[in-house]
Design a protein around this motif. Structure first.
Motif, mmCIF file in Angstrom:
data_model
loop_
_atom_site.group_PDB
_atom_site.id
_atom_site.type_symbol
_atom_site.label_atom_id
_atom_site.label_comp_id
_atom_site.label_asym_id
_atom_site.label_seq_id
_atom_site.Cartn_x
_atom_site.Cartn_y
_atom_site.Cartn_z
ATOM 1 N N SER A 185 0.841 -1.198 0.000
ATOM 2 C CA SER A 185 0.000 0.000 0.000
ATOM 3 C C SER A 185 0.873 1.244 0.000
ATOM 4 O O SER A 185 2.032 1.217 0.434
ATOM 5 C CB SER A 185 -0.935 0.017 1.220
ATOM 6 N N ILE A 186 0.300 2.337 -0.500
ATOM 7 C CA ILE A 186 0.994 3.623 -0.548
ATOM 8 C C ILE A 186 0.204 4.638 0.267
ATOM 9 O O ILE A 186 -1.024 4.733 0.143
ATOM 10 C CB ILE A 186 1.122 4.126 -2.001
ATOM 11 N N SER A 187 0.907 5.378 1.105
ATOM 12 C CA SER A 187 0.286 6.458 1.874
ATOM 13 C C SER A 187 1.104 7.724 1.694
ATOM 14 O O SER A 187 2.299 7.670 1.409
ATOM 15 C CB SER A 187 0.209 6.087 3.360
ATOM 16 N N ASP A 188 0.452 8.848 1.881
ATOM 17 C CA ASP A 188 1.114 10.148 1.759
ATOM 18 C C ASP A 188 1.296 10.724 3.156
ATOM 19 O O ASP A 188 0.328 10.926 3.892
ATOM 20 C CB ASP A 188 0.253 11.083 0.909
ATOM 21 N N ALA A 189 2.543 10.982 3.513
ATOM 22 C CA ALA A 189 2.831 11.477 4.861
ATOM 23 C C ALA A 189 2.176 12.830 5.131
ATOM 24 O O ALA A 189 1.880 13.163 6.284
ATOM 25 C CB ALA A 189 4.341 11.580 5.071
ATOM 26 N N THR A 190 1.927 13.612 4.080
ATOM 27 C CA THR A 190 1.379 14.955 4.280
ATOM 28 C C THR A 190 -0.070 14.921 4.768
ATOM 29 O O THR A 190 -0.569 15.918 5.287
ATOM 30 C CB THR A 190 1.442 15.773 2.979
ATOM 31 N N ILE A 223 -2.697 4.058 7.694
ATOM 32 C CA ILE A 223 -1.811 3.518 6.671
ATOM 33 C C ILE A 223 -1.842 1.991 6.691
ATOM 34 O O ILE A 223 -1.618 1.349 5.666
ATOM 35 C CB ILE A 223 -0.365 4.042 6.818
ATOM 36 N N ILE A 224 -2.122 1.409 7.860
ATOM 37 C CA ILE A 224 -2.254 -0.053 7.950
ATOM 38 C C ILE A 224 -3.587 -0.488 7.356
ATOM 39 O O ILE A 224 -3.693 -1.555 6.742
ATOM 40 C CB ILE A 224 -2.121 -0.519 9.404
ATOM 41 N N LEU A 225 -4.619 0.335 7.522
ATOM 42 C CA LEU A 225 -5.925 0.018 6.931
ATOM 43 C C LEU A 225 -5.814 -0.126 5.417
ATOM 44 O O LEU A 225 -6.430 -1.011 4.821
ATOM 45 C CB LEU A 225 -6.937 1.110 7.294
ATOM 46 N N ARG A 226 -5.020 0.728 4.770
ATOM 47 C CA ARG A 226 -4.855 0.620 3.317
ATOM 48 C C ARG A 226 -4.221 -0.714 2.945
ATOM 49 O O ARG A 226 -4.515 -1.281 1.891
ATOM 50 C CB ARG A 226 -4.001 1.784 2.806
ATOM 51 N N LEU A 227 -3.331 -1.197 3.796
ATOM 52 C CA LEU A 227 -2.721 -2.506 3.542
ATOM 53 C C LEU A 227 -3.781 -3.603 3.642
ATOM 54 O O LEU A 227 -3.786 -4.552 2.860
ATOM 55 C CB LEU A 227 -1.599 -2.748 4.546
ATOM 56 N N PHE A 228 -4.693 -3.478 4.602
ATOM 57 C CA PHE A 228 -5.815 -4.418 4.732
ATOM 58 C C PHE A 228 -6.649 -4.434 3.459
ATOM 59 O O PHE A 228 -7.006 -5.493 2.935
ATOM 60 C CB PHE A 228 -6.712 -4.017 5.911
ATOM 61 N N GLU A 229 -6.971 -3.250 2.968
ATOM 62 C CA GLU A 229 -7.837 -3.148 1.794
ATOM 63 C C GLU A 229 -7.190 -3.750 0.557
ATOM 64 O O GLU A 229 -7.881 -4.202 -0.352
ATOM 65 C CB GLU A 229 -8.183 -1.673 1.548
ATOM 66 N N ILE A 234 -5.614 -10.775 7.624
ATOM 67 C CA ILE A 234 -4.690 -10.242 8.633
ATOM 68 C C ILE A 234 -3.346 -10.959 8.619
ATOM 69 O O ILE A 234 -2.307 -10.354 8.873
ATOM 70 C CB ILE A 234 -5.327 -10.308 10.048
ATOM 71 N N GLU A 235 -3.326 -12.248 8.281
ATOM 72 C CA GLU A 235 -2.059 -12.979 8.243
ATOM 73 C C GLU A 235 -1.147 -12.431 7.149
ATOM 74 O O GLU A 235 0.062 -12.310 7.337
ATOM 75 C CB GLU A 235 -2.317 -14.464 8.021
ATOM 76 N N ARG A 236 -1.725 -12.091 5.996
ATOM 77 C CA ARG A 236 -0.932 -11.522 4.915
ATOM 78 C C ARG A 236 -0.533 -10.087 5.222
ATOM 79 O O ARG A 236 0.574 -9.652 4.894
ATOM 80 C CB ARG A 236 -1.713 -11.579 3.596
ATOM 81 N N VAL A 237 -1.441 -9.336 5.832
ATOM 82 C CA VAL A 237 -1.155 -7.936 6.176
ATOM 83 C C VAL A 237 0.097 -7.843 7.043
ATOM 84 O O VAL A 237 0.952 -6.964 6.845
ATOM 85 C CB VAL A 237 -2.359 -7.314 6.914
ATOM 86 N N GLU A 238 0.231 -8.749 7.997
ATOM 87 C CA GLU A 238 1.342 -8.682 8.947
ATOM 88 C C GLU A 238 2.690 -9.041 8.321
ATOM 89 O O GLU A 238 3.711 -9.025 9.017
ATOM 90 C CB GLU A 238 1.047 -9.582 10.143
ATOM 91 N N LYS A 239 2.698 -9.346 7.015
ATOM 92 C CA LYS A 239 3.952 -9.585 6.293
ATOM 93 C C LYS A 239 4.082 -8.680 5.075
ATOM 94 O O LYS A 239 4.890 -8.919 4.188
ATOM 95 C CB LYS A 239 4.030 -11.049 5.847
ATOM 96 N N GLY A 240 3.282 -7.613 5.035
ATOM 97 C CA GLY A 240 3.233 -6.754 3.857
ATOM 98 C C GLY A 240 4.264 -5.636 3.865
ATOM 99 O O GLY A 240 5.137 -5.553 4.741
ATOM 100 N N ILE A 241 4.154 -4.770 2.841
ATOM 101 C CA ILE A 241 5.043 -3.623 2.693
ATOM 102 C C ILE A 241 4.201 -2.349 2.615
ATOM 103 O O ILE A 241 3.239 -2.282 1.850
ATOM 104 C CB ILE A 241 5.903 -3.737 1.416
ATOM 105 N N ILE A 242 4.552 -1.364 3.430
ATOM 106 C CA ILE A 242 3.892 -0.058 3.403
ATOM 107 C C ILE A 242 4.884 0.978 2.896
ATOM 108 O O ILE A 242 5.986 1.114 3.450
ATOM 109 C CB ILE A 242 3.383 0.342 4.803
ATOM 110 N N TYR A 243 4.497 1.689 1.851
ATOM 111 C CA TYR A 243 5.336 2.768 1.322
ATOM 112 C C TYR A 243 4.731 4.099 1.748
ATOM 113 O O TYR A 243 3.557 4.376 1.475
ATOM 114 C CB TYR A 243 5.425 2.695 -0.206
#
Length: 399
Positions: free
Chosen positions: A121-126, A141-147, A153-162
């Protein structure tokens, strides 16, 4: 406490336990060595730093140093996950990417996630603010990874957040202000725990948390955070530390710009944690981003390669679209050079390539489906500049 490996039958302490079986580290290593030989087609996704680097080369042109840094960081990070050692013994390899806009920061992160087959997932710090202020809580920002993976949840906990535009949450000055910096230091403080690893409470529908709301508990221990930003002015901070003076004025403006660009690139290749602290980040935040990779500005030759070489290159996409219409599409070299030069003038890196090409190709793609008997379409520099029409080659008429 020792357990028996379900595969070799030996009782050991270094056991990974699952719901139906146990496996020791020796068997994990043995199976890992067997898989590439048993399935040769998977060699391109070989989980080694070199294997990751080869995969990145297929999609990202240039930036070799940044790719090497990321390959090692990601390899070390996911060894923690695969070998179940995501604890305090091995620190997380969160990454910060520094470079001008449009040089491939987001693309590198996306490609890594595709290689690893993990959610991204991608989030904007601003858009992030401290809790209690108008804006988004950092947990969103974690919610976007869920979506991105249907709330697995098992996959989310091994994901990448930009997290993009991370440089925009730097403190505006070194001295603390009476006025709260709700989108600066406060956000850095809020990001600390989830970047290091904690049980985060995520509102399932986004927005602000409130007492009666059911929250999703997520362990961020194995989530990889990659932060990116342009960091304008960081080269001056590094330059002062290195004792480098500014460029003199007794040279032409063009030469001065080129020399300034080269100096900025050299300086940015040597950032240290203290430089980021002076830029406006708190030391604790810098400590959560131990891996720093710098990306170089893109020159004309690299932009031309980006147009032609990677999987999913812009010219390859257009050729496929024209092929559906039964037309062969060709870009002359001077046309690609023209696109690259215009992109450099816009100072937006590779992002400008599609904008320039789409503008030049619009009328052609609008008219082509209605034209008949077209065998080949050749794009010249005049087409890119809006000064002429493409060269059409028609099928020969049969008697």
């Amino acid at each position: 406490m020792s357990k028996t490996c379900s595969f070799c039958g030996i009782e050991k302490e270094d056991i990974i336990s699952g719901p139906y079986a146990n496996i020791c580290f020796s068997c994990v290593r043995r199976f890992r060595e067997m898989i590439p030989r048993a399935v040769p087609s998977e060699k391109e996704r070989e989980f080694t730093p070199e294997g990751i680097h080869r995969y990145l080369n297929d999609y990202v042109i240039g930036q070799d140093h940044a790719k090497r840094v990321l390959s090692v960081a990601v390899y070390n990070q996911y060894k923690r996950v695969l070998y179940n050692v995501g604890d305090d013994d091995i620190a997380k390899s969160n990454v910060i990417l520094i470079g001008p806009t449009g040089v491939g920061k987001t693309l590198l992160a996306e490609t890594l996630a595709r290689f690893l087959k993990v959610p991204f997932s991608i989030s904007d710090a601003t858009s992030l603010t401290e809790a209690g202020y108008v804006g988004e809580d950092v947990e969103n920002i974690i919610l976007r990874l869920f979506e991105s993976c249907d709330f697995d949840i098992e996959r989310v906990e091994k994901g990448i957040i930009y997290i993009d535009e991370i440089d925009k949450i730097a403190r505006k000055s070194d001295s603390p202000s009476i006025t709260r910096d709700v989108s600066g230091e406060g956000v850095q403080q809020a990001l600390l725990k989830i970047m290091e690893g904690c049980i985060a409470s995520v509102p399932p529908h986004g927005g602000r948390k409130h007492p009666e709301q059911k929250l999703i508990k997520v362990n961020t221990k194995n989530i990889l955070f990659i932060c990116g930003g342009t960091f304008e002015g960081l080269d001056e901070i590094i330059g002062r530390r290195l004792g480098k003076s500014r460029v003199g004025f007794k040279i032409s403006e063009k030469a001065k710009r080129n020399e300034i660009g080269e100096i900025a690139t050299r300086r940015l290749s040597h950032p240290e944690p203290r430089d980021l602290v002076q830029y406006g980040f708190i030391p604790e935040f810098v400590g959560r981003l131990p891996v720093v990779a710098t990306l170089d500005p893109l020159d004309e030759k690299t932009l031309i390669r980006i147009l032609k070489e990677p999987k999913g290159a812009l010219t390859k996409q257009y050729k496929k679209l024209f092929k559906i219409e039964g037309v062969e599409l060709e870009f002359e070299d001077d046309a690609l050079e023209c696109i690259a030069r215009l992109a450099i003038e816009k100072d937006m890196g590779a992002r400008a390539l599609r904008t320039i090409a789409e503008d030049a190709m619009l009328d052609i793609m609008y008219e082509l489906p209605s034209k008949g008997g077209i065998k080949k379409c050749v794009i010249t520099s005049d087409v890119i500049l809006g000064k002429g029409q493409p060269v059409y080659v028609r099928y020969k008429k049969t008697a």
